[in-house]
Write a protein that holds these residues in place. Sequence first.
Motif: not given
Length: 146
Positions: A43-51, A53-58, A63-75
Amino acid sequence: ALPGRKTPRDCSLDLSELITPTNLDDLDAPFDAEEIWNAVKRLPAQKAPGPDGYNAEFLRACWPIVRQDFVDVFQRLYEMRDRGFCSLNQALLTLFPKRADARGLGDFRPISLIHLVAKIFAKVLSLRLAPKLCSLVSTCQNAFIP
């Protein structure tokens, strides 16, 4: 020929000669953490954040902290299939000023802020599909495929 009536044809097409069978089963596979991380890294790092408030750079930094949350969302998206996309398919429309003294409507630029999860989901799906495109789309019809 009348609609709904079968008429004899002088020639016919054998679609098996035109379309090469391709195994697409892996497009419907469950998501894994490595696949999601590969999409996040692209994902492009410097693009505008979404609603949210987070962008890909953040996201890459945390990632080590939020990784499992994203895996759970995708599951969850995988398990729900046709029912889980309504909240993911939302965007926030807003106006950004083109200059500091913006006053009229022409002084603003409309943008659509898409949730970061939706961006990653679209990226994961596009990365899954990309290797298959050469066998699915004819070279005569792939002008818009990078």
